[in-house]
Design a protein around this motif. Structure first.
Motif, mmCIF file in Angstrom:
data_model
loop_
_atom_site.group_PDB
_atom_site.id
_atom_site.type_symbol
_atom_site.label_atom_id
_atom_site.label_comp_id
_atom_site.label_asym_id
_atom_site.label_seq_id
_atom_site.Cartn_x
_atom_site.Cartn_y
_atom_site.Cartn_z
ATOM 1 N N HIS A 1 0.968 -1.475 -0.084
ATOM 2 C CA HIS A 1 -0.390 -0.073 -0.139
ATOM 3 C C HIS A 1 1.087 1.487 0.312
ATOM 4 C CE1 HIS A 1 -2.726 2.620 1.963
ATOM 5 N NE2 HIS A 1 -3.230 3.198 0.959
ATOM 6 N N GLU B 1 0.762 -0.379 -4.411
ATOM 7 C CA GLU B 1 -0.810 0.107 -4.783
ATOM 8 C C GLU B 1 0.038 1.512 -4.853
ATOM 9 O OE1 GLU B 1 -4.196 2.236 -3.182
ATOM 10 O OE2 GLU B 1 -1.911 2.744 -2.994
ATOM 11 N N ASP C 1 -0.923 5.906 -5.445
ATOM 12 C CA ASP C 1 -2.441 7.144 -6.566
ATOM 13 C C ASP C 1 -1.946 8.543 -7.143
ATOM 14 O OD1 ASP C 1 -3.670 6.168 -3.775
ATOM 15 O OD2 ASP C 1 -2.242 6.243 -2.654
ATOM 16 N N HIS D 1 -0.556 10.900 -2.144
ATOM 17 C CA HIS D 1 -2.098 10.279 -2.104
ATOM 18 C C HIS D 1 -3.045 10.880 -1.361
ATOM 19 C CE1 HIS D 1 -4.728 9.590 1.567
ATOM 20 N NE2 HIS D 1 -5.047 8.477 0.794
ATOM 21 N N GLU E 1 -4.609 3.889 -8.482
ATOM 22 C CA GLU E 1 -5.511 4.344 -8.316
ATOM 23 C C GLU E 1 -5.548 6.163 -8.466
ATOM 24 O OE1 GLU E 1 -6.184 4.511 -3.134
ATOM 25 O OE2 GLU E 1 -8.471 6.089 -4.623
ATOM 26 N N LYS F 1 -6.808 8.771 -7.929
ATOM 27 C CA LYS F 1 -7.632 9.652 -6.532
ATOM 28 C C LYS F 1 -7.941 10.837 -7.159
ATOM 29 C CE LYS F 1 -5.809 8.783 -2.789
ATOM 30 N NZ LYS F 1 -7.246 7.671 -1.841
HETATM 31 CA CA CA Z 1 -5.026 3.981 -2.514
#
Ligand code: CA
Ligand code: G3P
Length: 820
Positions: free
Chosen positions: A498, A526, A528, A541, A595, A597
């Motif tokens: 993450h 992972e 963002d 993030h 992701e 985001k």
């Molecule tokens: Ca994320």
């Protein structure tokens, strides 16, 4: 309409990829809630049964409008605010309010901007709390919001003002300012100061401060429906936590809600029962998340003995069911009406006429638990557009063009996603452990087509780690699966770092953090992404750089050069670009969970540009909480797999849970990526039969990590990727061995760990799947043969995690034993 079969579809997809084209076969697909809200709601009458016109090809059936208020129902309260200067008599401002509630200019204002998370509420007169069944219609808008995720809600069945905390527990229909997010509207329970969200759905547009909307809640008995501008958002069962009768309120968190009117009427008519998917039979295996079995049906098939959870039929435009040989097996309606049914249908469709007939049927009947199977990608894509709740599986089993190469894997991924399917039925040449794993890392649910007739042949297929088997004889697979030790994992859960691996590196979303996760054995990193003002994708993030770097400001207001000047606070490192991530791991067994985001409308288009430039589609999937972005991904990158991030909690009944999960993921053809606390084992096991895969986040509690791992979740997102570094994930041994009578049977095995280490060990558990030699076996798995003969076994290794509360077993391919 002509639909290309797999071979041609693959050729088309390659041509599109080569010329950088997008589009594909699914551009007509529209998720079910994508209708524009009417500024002043005027409920359309429900169509009379049997009179619905066939939907035009490529269009989804209209969503169910809110019913007209019942003409004989008593109106309990009808409140406007014109000529008032304060709250109407009996209305209450809870003492805990963070913001203000007042009346001015003919409207009620609930101003919760003082706190983005704690609530500002108003309770309607306490007399309403004596009621159980009512309908609430609120005309409102959001005039201002601290951010687009902030919300306003209608509370109902609330407890007394004297409860602790006041009014809890209660239910609510919440609407976010950006109602297009996947959790843009929510059905939630508030209890003991915490939320449980049991259903979410995106609305077709964000709440516009210049327009008014109508939120409708209808509650009767243990059933509730929520509508936003007459679009059904949630159709739910109430867990018996909140009172069976209770009050009404309105509240906001982080925004200013204007209410022009509210009407409360008696609800006389019960809401119809919710159709929940059937509880399916299983093989009775003790393995965790063992493959689902799909049994092709014929007149003499003994479905119960097969252990299959899915029954495969051919279906035609009269909606008659047939075997592969054309035997008549009754009608779809008869099959679905069977009260004793313990299987879900997999329907092989071959033409538009059949898809049209199914779509007509779905307008009046529940087709929420079927899988449509075809080798025609465009036919399935069209079917998904017409029937968003029907699942799709692409049948590649007859394709002679595929092999075990990465190119074939990408052809399968691309065609499966273009079909808006999740499931790919593989030919034997692709039913290999490495190939299956590659597909699963790219979020494809892999089913094998198999004509295995012996336990050994079945075990060869099962140990590839497939998610399902379309077996000519399911019973031989069931027999093997019943021998597997408890918590056998035929497929390893993928470890997802993450934001890389912030634990240990201190930094999140940096190249060092990503590299640390990979070094610790993470299968997936992972990240963002945001779009800089000069259109580069960068990894961060938050939407500002303040928390993690030495700078300040919104990242999307900066140029790439400005972002590159920044240094992280902890490690003094650069903010990476997505291209740097792609380059760092290109060609390595590392998948990027990207992701989406930012809600920037240009984000997905740039992702396509950067994926094409890097040539890393075989290492990328997109995940998001944002329904709009997932829709854009479906349109701009139809070949790319997606995962729906959400914070939904599973209902306690696995069948209700699986229905809710399907309602959430089907509009996006996505996997289920829930906050891990809400994920239940029952939902996972019920969901696997529907091709759903589960990717919980962010598992930073080690006991929960071990628990989810032992349940066989598909992926597990954590800041602590190193927790799994020494877990054995592969086991190998010789294909034959000789063992003695009346001696404990154990075989030498080689274990491979998550991080790639090799360990010589002895098997500590054994599954006997075939043979002539009689044996005894203890509950712990210790095995002794009591006489000479032969046996086929799966040598296994049980690994205890942490303090041993949770463990799992991995098994090797079948070994032929001579016993003497
Ligand atoms: Ca994320
Ligand atoms: O991958 C899921 C997880 O990253 C979602 O939460 O806030 O860490 O992006 P967040």
């Amino acid at each position: 309409m002509q639909h290309t079969r797999i071979a041609a579809a693959i050729a088309v997809s390659l041509a599109l990829a080569a010329c950088g084209g997008g589009g594909g076969t699914n551009t007509a697909f529209t998720p079910g809630t994508g209708t524009a809200p009417a500024p002043s709601p005027a409920p359309a009458p429900s169509p009379a049964p049997g009179t619905s016109p066939a939907p035009a090809p490529g269009t989804a059936p209209a969503p169910s409008p809110a019913p007209e208020p019942e003409p004989t129902a008593k109106v309990l309260l009808e409140q406007r605010f014109t000529s008032l200067s304060d709250l109407p008599a009996g209305w209450v401002r809870p003492a805990a309010n963070k913001g203000t509630v007042g009346v001015r200019d003919g409207s009620l204002y609930i101003d919760g901007r003082a706190d983005s998370f704690a609530m500002t509420a108003v309770a309607l007169p306490p007399a309403l709390a004596e009621l159980s069944n009512y309908r609430i219609d609120v005309v409102f808008t959001f005039e201002a919001a601290n951010n687009t995720a902030r919300w306003g809600s209608v509370m109902y069945r609330s407890s007394a003002a004297t409860a602790t905390p006041a009014y809890e527990p209660y239910h609510q229909f919440a609407i976010r300012q950006n109602a297009t997010a996947s959790n843009g509207t929510e059905f939630a329970l508030r209890k003991a100061g915490a939320w449980t969200v049991q259903a979410t759905k995106a609305f077709g547009s964000a709440i516009d401060s210049a327009k008014t909307y109508t939120a409708t809640v209808i509650v009767h008995g243990n059933r509730a429906r929520h509508y936003l501008d007459n679009v059904l958002m949630h159709d739910v069962t109430l867990d018996a936590v909140a009172p069976a009768r209770g009050g009404i309120g309105l509240q906001t968190a982080g925004l200013l809600m204007r209410v022009d009117s509210i009407k409360v009427s008696e609800q006389l008519k019960p809401l119809p029962d919710i159709a929940t998917p059937a509880a399916l039979q299983d093989t009775g295996t003790a393995a965790a998340m063992a493959p689902t079995l799909v049994q092709p049906m014929a007149a003499n098939t003994n479905l119960a003995a097969s252990g299959a959870s899915n029954a495969l039929f051919r279906i035609d435009s009269t909606l008659s069911l047939r075997s592969a040989n054309g035997e008549s097996l009754g009608s779809l309606a008869q099959y679905l009406a069977d009260r004793n049914r313990a299987t879900a249908p997999v329907l092989r469709v071959a033409d538009d006429a059949t898809v049209d007939a199914l779509a007509r049927y779905a307008q009046e009947n529940d087709l929420g638990d079927v899988t449509l199977l075809s080798d025609q990608v465009s036919l399935l894509a069209r079917a998904r557009g017409l029937m968003p709740m029907a699942r799709a599986a692409v049948d590649f089993s007859g394709s002679g063009l595929l092999d075990a190469s990465t190119q074939s894997v990408m052809q399968v991924v691309s065609a499966t996603n273009k079909a808006r399917a999740k499931i790919a039925v593989l030919p034997p040449v692709m039913t290999q452990r490495a190939t299956v794993a590659q597909l699963q890392r790219l979020l494809i649910t892999a089913w094998a087509a198999s004509s295995a007739t012996t336990p050994s042949e079945a075990a060869q297929v099962l140990t590839t780690g497939v998610n399902g088997v379309l077996a000519s004889d399911g019973s031989v697979f069931a027999r093997v699966m019943r021998q597997l030790p408890a918590n056998t994992l035929l497929r390893k859960p993928l470890v997802i770092g993450h934001r890389g691996m912030p634990q240990g590196t201190g930094d999140e979303n940096t190249l060092a953090s990503a590299q640390a996760a990979v070094d610790a054995g993470a299968d997936v990193v992972e990240n963002d992404i945001y779009l800089t003002s000069d259109k580069h994708l960068v990894i961060m993030h938050d939407d500002t750089v303040d928390r993690t770097t030495n700078g300040t400001g919104r990242i999307e207001s900066m140029t790439l050069a400005q972002v590159k000047q920044l240094r992280t606070k902890v490690g003094n490192r650069e903010v990476p670009t997505l291209q740097e991530y792609f380059s760092a791991f290109k060609g390595r067994p590392v998948t990027h969970f990207i992701e989406l985001k930012s809600s920037n409308a240009g984000l997905v288009a740039q992702l396509k540009n950067e994926l094409d430039a890097a040539g890393t589609r075989d290492q990328a999937v997109a995940i998001s909480f944002l329904g709009d972005q997932l829709k854009r991904a479906g349109q701009t990158l139809p070949e790319l797999s997606t995962g729906l991030l959400n914070s939904n909690a599973d209902a306690s009944d696995p069948q209700v849970a699986v229905r809710d999960i399907l309602a959430a993921v089907q509009p996006y053809s996505s996997t289920d990526n829930p906050a891990y606390g809400g994920l239940s084992q029952g939902a996972m096991e019920a969901g696997k039969h529907r091709g759903i895969t589960f990717w919980p986040w962010t598992v930073n509690d080690q006991a929960a990590f071990h628990r989810l791992y032992s349940w066989g979740t598909h992926g597990i997102t954590t800041d602590y990727a190193f927790w799994a570094r020494d877990f054995p994930v592969e086991i190998a041994t010789a294909a034959t061995a000789t063992v003695g009578v009346n001696t404990a049977v154990t075989l030498p095995v080689t274990l491979t760990t998550q991080v790639g280490g090799s360990i010589a060990a002895q098997s500590n558990v054994m599954a006997v799947i075939d043979g002539t030699a009689p044996f005894v076996q203890s509950a712990e798995g210790d095995l002794r043969f009591t006489a000479a003969g032969t046996a086929v076994v799966l040598p296994g290794y049980r690994h205890k995690m942490g303090d041993g509360t949770y463990s799992y077993v991995i098994v090797a391919k079948p070994v032929s034993l001579t016993v003497r």
